[in-house]
Design a protein around this motif. Structure first.
Motif, PDB file in Angstrom:
ATOM      1  N   LEU A 134      -7.000  22.150   4.507  1.00  0.00           N
ATOM      2  CA  LEU A 134      -6.330  20.920   4.087  1.00  0.00           C
ATOM      3  C   LEU A 134      -5.437  20.378   5.195  1.00  0.00           C
ATOM      4  O   LEU A 134      -4.733  21.139   5.851  1.00  0.00           O
ATOM      5  CB  LEU A 134      -5.448  21.189   2.861  1.00  0.00           C
ATOM      6  N   PRO A 166      -3.827  15.667   1.005  1.00  0.00           N
ATOM      7  CA  PRO A 166      -4.737  14.547   1.245  1.00  0.00           C
ATOM      8  C   PRO A 166      -4.595  13.420   0.218  1.00  0.00           C
ATOM      9  O   PRO A 166      -4.944  12.288   0.497  1.00  0.00           O
ATOM     10  CB  PRO A 166      -6.128  15.166   1.176  1.00  0.00           C
ATOM     11  N   THR A 167      -4.086  13.743  -0.976  1.00  0.00           N
ATOM     12  CA  THR A 167      -3.899  12.714  -2.000  1.00  0.00           C
ATOM     13  C   THR A 167      -2.498  12.846  -2.587  1.00  0.00           C
ATOM     14  O   THR A 167      -1.882  13.905  -2.510  1.00  0.00           O
ATOM     15  CB  THR A 167      -4.930  12.857  -3.145  1.00  0.00           C
ATOM     16  N   GLY A 168      -1.997  11.785  -3.171  1.00  0.00           N
ATOM     17  CA  GLY A 168      -0.700  11.826  -3.849  1.00  0.00           C
ATOM     18  C   GLY A 168       0.464  11.693  -2.895  1.00  0.00           C
ATOM     19  O   GLY A 168       0.299  11.489  -1.696  1.00  0.00           O
ATOM     20  N   LYS A 183       2.899  16.698   1.745  1.00  0.00           N
ATOM     21  CA  LYS A 183       1.966  15.752   1.140  1.00  0.00           C
ATOM     22  C   LYS A 183       0.567  16.150   1.579  1.00  0.00           C
ATOM     23  O   LYS A 183       0.285  16.230   2.771  1.00  0.00           O
ATOM     24  CB  LYS A 183       2.298  14.330   1.594  1.00  0.00           C
TER      25      LYS A 183
END
Length: 183
Positions: free
Chosen positions: A56, A72-74, A70
């Motif tokens: 990731l 990859p999303t959010g 943080k």
């Protein structure tokens, strides 16, 4: 030369760092990282970490006793700073008690391989000292250091007995760095 570099690195207040891991380290899920760091332990940057078998890319901010990251999303997630130590705590790099200054001061059997604007020195770092900078090291480590004419450590390459390599690069010594928690 390594003792002069150790002394010089003790006074560094900020630095830009890169970390690259070649191979699997059981206690370090970080594959590479790139960021800015203060001697107070605040840091911000990006990293690639292995989590649940996946690689990731994350963005992180380490400040005020908290780790904000943080994926990859959010958005950012906030955790206690102690969690950073379970992944890799970049604040160790400038920590005089366990970071690069301690590693340089503790290196044994140093041999200068080349000198000039940047000198290359090979040495062995005792396992307990190396583990302060790279968790999970369980044997003395063959190391190659590149030191500039101002006695600043430009890079440290650690070659572990299992064939893994950890390469730490340092630039932008004492340039202004501001680390603020994400809103």
């Amino acid at each position: 030369m390594l003792s002069r570099s150790a002394e010089s690195m003790r006074s560094v207040k900020t630095v830009h760092f890169t970390i690259k891991v070649d191979g699997e380290l059981p206690d370090v899920p970080v594959k590479d990282a790139d960021g800015d760091l203060t001697s107070a332990g605040d840091s911000k940057g990006t990293a690639k970490v292995t989590f649940a078998g996946q690689l990731l890319a994350i963005e992180y901010v380490l400040t005020g006793g908290n780790l904000h990251f943080k994926g990859p999303t959010g958005g950012f997630t906030k955790l206690p700073a102690a969690f950073a130590g379970q992944v890799y705590d970049p604040s160790a790099i400038l920590n005089p008690d366990k970071g690069v200054a301690k590693v340089l001061a503790s290196a044994k059997d140093a041999k200068t391989k080349s000198s000039g604007d940047v000198s290359v020195i090979e040495a062995t770092v005792p396992k307990d000292v190396a583990a302060g900078l790279v968790p999970g090291i369980s044997a003395d480590v063959k190391s190659t250091f590149s030191v500039d004419k101002d006695n600043k450590l430009k890079s440290a390459l650690f070659e572990l007995p299992g064939g893994q390599k950890v390469d730490i690069g340092l630039t932008d010594f004492d340039k202004p760095v501001t680390v603020t928690a994400p809103a």
